[in-house]
Motif scaffolding. Structure first.
Motif, PDB file in Angstrom:
ATOM      1  N   THR A   1       5.392  -6.619  -5.384  1.00 35.53           N
ATOM      2  CA  THR A   1       4.441  -6.407  -4.262  1.00 35.53           C
ATOM      3  C   THR A   1       4.252  -4.865  -3.921  1.00 35.53           C
ATOM      4  O   THR A   1       3.381  -4.302  -3.964  1.00 35.53           O
ATOM      5  N   ASP A   2       5.587  -4.380  -3.342  1.00 40.52           N
ATOM      6  CA  ASP A   2       5.583  -2.897  -2.919  1.00 40.52           C
ATOM      7  C   ASP A   2       5.337  -1.865  -4.029  1.00 40.52           C
ATOM      8  O   ASP A   2       4.220  -1.013  -4.215  1.00 40.52           O
ATOM      9  N   ILE A   3       5.741  -1.952  -5.308  1.00 33.24           N
ATOM     10  CA  ILE A   3       5.715  -1.092  -6.350  1.00 33.24           C
ATOM     11  C   ILE A   3       4.237  -1.253  -6.894  1.00 33.24           C
ATOM     12  O   ILE A   3       3.882  -0.161  -7.249  1.00 33.24           O
ATOM     13  N   ILE A   4       3.776  -2.443  -7.326  1.00 37.19           N
ATOM     14  CA  ILE A   4       2.703  -2.513  -8.085  1.00 37.19           C
ATOM     15  C   ILE A   4       1.504  -2.221  -7.122  1.00 37.19           C
ATOM     16  O   ILE A   4       0.596  -1.690  -7.534  1.00 37.19           O
TER      17      ILE A   4
ATOM     18  N   LEU B   1      -0.256   5.794  -5.684  1.00 36.19           N
ATOM     19  CA  LEU B   1       0.740   6.582  -4.998  1.00 36.19           C
ATOM     20  C   LEU B   1       1.953   6.752  -5.910  1.00 36.19           C
ATOM     21  O   LEU B   1       2.167   5.803  -6.864  1.00 36.19           O
ATOM     22  N   ARG B   2       2.808   7.686  -5.894  1.00 39.63           N
ATOM     23  CA  ARG B   2       4.189   7.563  -6.228  1.00 39.63           C
ATOM     24  C   ARG B   2       5.016   6.565  -5.578  1.00 39.63           C
ATOM     25  O   ARG B   2       5.087   6.555  -4.393  1.00 39.63           O
ATOM     26  N   SER B   3       5.781   5.596  -6.423  1.00 41.82           N
ATOM     27  CA  SER B   3       6.357   4.422  -5.655  1.00 41.82           C
ATOM     28  C   SER B   3       7.863   4.601  -5.855  1.00 41.82           C
ATOM     29  O   SER B   3       8.360   4.898  -7.000  1.00 41.82           O
ATOM     30  N   VAL B   4       8.676   4.482  -4.743  1.00 43.05           N
ATOM     31  CA  VAL B   4       9.870   4.472  -5.008  1.00 43.05           C
ATOM     32  C   VAL B   4      10.651   3.287  -4.714  1.00 43.05           C
ATOM     33  O   VAL B   4      10.408   2.611  -3.622  1.00 43.05           O
ATOM     34  N   LEU B   5      11.419   2.524  -5.813  1.00 40.70           N
ATOM     35  CA  LEU B   5      12.219   1.384  -5.522  1.00 40.70           C
ATOM     36  C   LEU B   5      13.421   1.429  -4.922  1.00 40.70           C
ATOM     37  O   LEU B   5      14.414   2.212  -5.483  1.00 40.70           O
ATOM     38  N   VAL B   6      13.949   0.801  -3.599  1.00 38.55           N
ATOM     39  CA  VAL B   6      15.317   0.913  -3.239  1.00 38.55           C
ATOM     40  C   VAL B   6      15.631  -0.446  -3.814  1.00 38.55           C
ATOM     41  O   VAL B   6      15.260  -1.438  -3.572  1.00 38.55           O
ATOM     42  N   LEU B   7      17.278  -0.261  -4.047  1.00 37.78           N
ATOM     43  CA  LEU B   7      17.913  -1.408  -4.550  1.00 37.78           C
ATOM     44  C   LEU B   7      18.614  -2.245  -3.248  1.00 37.78           C
ATOM     45  O   LEU B   7      19.430  -2.960  -3.186  1.00 37.78           O
ATOM     46  N   SER B   8      18.062  -1.916  -2.124  1.00 40.87           N
ATOM     47  CA  SER B   8      18.919  -2.592  -0.664  1.00 40.87           C
ATOM     48  C   SER B   8      18.089  -4.038  -0.369  1.00 40.87           C
ATOM     49  O   SER B   8      18.599  -4.426   0.648  1.00 40.87           O
ATOM     50  N   GLY B   9      17.039  -4.226  -1.272  1.00 41.81           N
ATOM     51  CA  GLY B   9      16.300  -5.710  -0.576  1.00 41.81           C
ATOM     52  C   GLY B   9      16.321  -6.647  -1.986  1.00 41.81           C
ATOM     53  O   GLY B   9      17.212  -7.016  -2.549  1.00 41.81           O
TER      54      GLY B   9
END
Length: 259
Positions: A213-216, A223-231
């Motif tokens: 959802t967020d990254i795609i 946009l540049r997308s950052v994935l956090v591994l907290s979710g």
């Protein structure tokens, strides 16, 4: 390859990035404090259409995260803006709670069961068979079908519960009509957020915890997308996807110095 432009503005998901079950994630209060102090334009995005921005601000405050009400952008607000652009001062039969009904009232929409322009499906903790039946009948009679977001489940203290996407699938099965989903991963929500803060995609970063959802959505909006591994998404799952985030970090605590 050209050097990326400096980061001027930020979009960030809420659940899994800033908070989890009303508890702040490590670094989230500091991340928001730094954004506010720096004067950078930012929005906190959520597919949750149950609550108004004021409600969500209060919920985040309980977690120790101080987000201005004006910096919260929900799928309900994005849906209302979309409908206002498409058919100003229209009418809708709405299944949902204060988040979506307030947003539609604020753009001048009429809530009705009589020949509405749209059936608008939002998220609620109390889906009723009667309301779903009415939605099916109205869509069969010609109402256009809109849903705030495609999330199939949502969190609850007892575990996953059916969300908008699951109920939309039921209505689609009964009518043969697919809804138009406004929320993530539709890049329309990202574009509406960028427009709200007058930001440009080339100088904005999207922070999220879900690849699907967020990254795609960030990627498709440029946009540049950052994935956090907290979710939701775990590190070992990243390689399963045909696209990659710009960066992968443990939590927003790792992003404070970038603000």
């Amino acid at each position: 390859m050209t050097e990326p432009k400096p980061i001027v503005s930020w979009l960030t998901d809420m659940d899994g990035v800033l908070a989890q079950e009303e508890k702040a994630i490590a670094g989230a209060p500091e991340f928001i404090e730094r954004l506010v102090a720096s004067g950078r334009r930012f929005l906190v995005l959520t597919n949750n259409s149950i609550f108004t921005p004021r409600d969500l601000r209060a919920r985040l405050a309980v977690s120790g995260i101080d987000v201005p009400e004006s910096a919260i952008w929900t799928s309900a607000l994005a849906t209302a803006q979309f409908l206002d652009d498409q058919r100003p001062e229209g009418s809708a039969y709405v299944i949902g709670e204060a988040g979506i009904t307030t947003a539609l009232h604020n753009i001048g929409y009429i809530m009705t069961q009589r020949d509405p322009d749209y059936v608008v499906l939002g998220e609620t903790r109390t889906y009723s068979f009667e309301a779903i039946t009415k939605a099916i009948q109205l869509i069969e009679a010609g109402a256009r079908f809109i849903a705030t977001n495609p999330d199939s489940t949502g969190p609850s203290p007892a575990g996953p519960m059916p969300a908008t996407g699951s109920v939309a699938a039921l209505i689609t099965k009964a009518t043969g009509v697919d809804p138009y989903f406004v929320g993530k991963p539709n890049p329309l929500m990202m574009r509406s957020a960028l427009n709200r803060i007058e930001a440009h995609s080339e100088t904005t970063v999207m922070v999220g915890d879900r690849m699907d959802t967020d990254i795609i959505a960030g990627l498709e909006a440029g946009l540049r997308s950052v994935l956090v591994l907290s979710g939701s998404t775990r590190r070992e799952q990243i390689e399963r996807f045909p696209y990659r985030p710009w960066r992968v970090v443990d939590s927003v605590a790792d992003l404070v110095e970038l603000v």
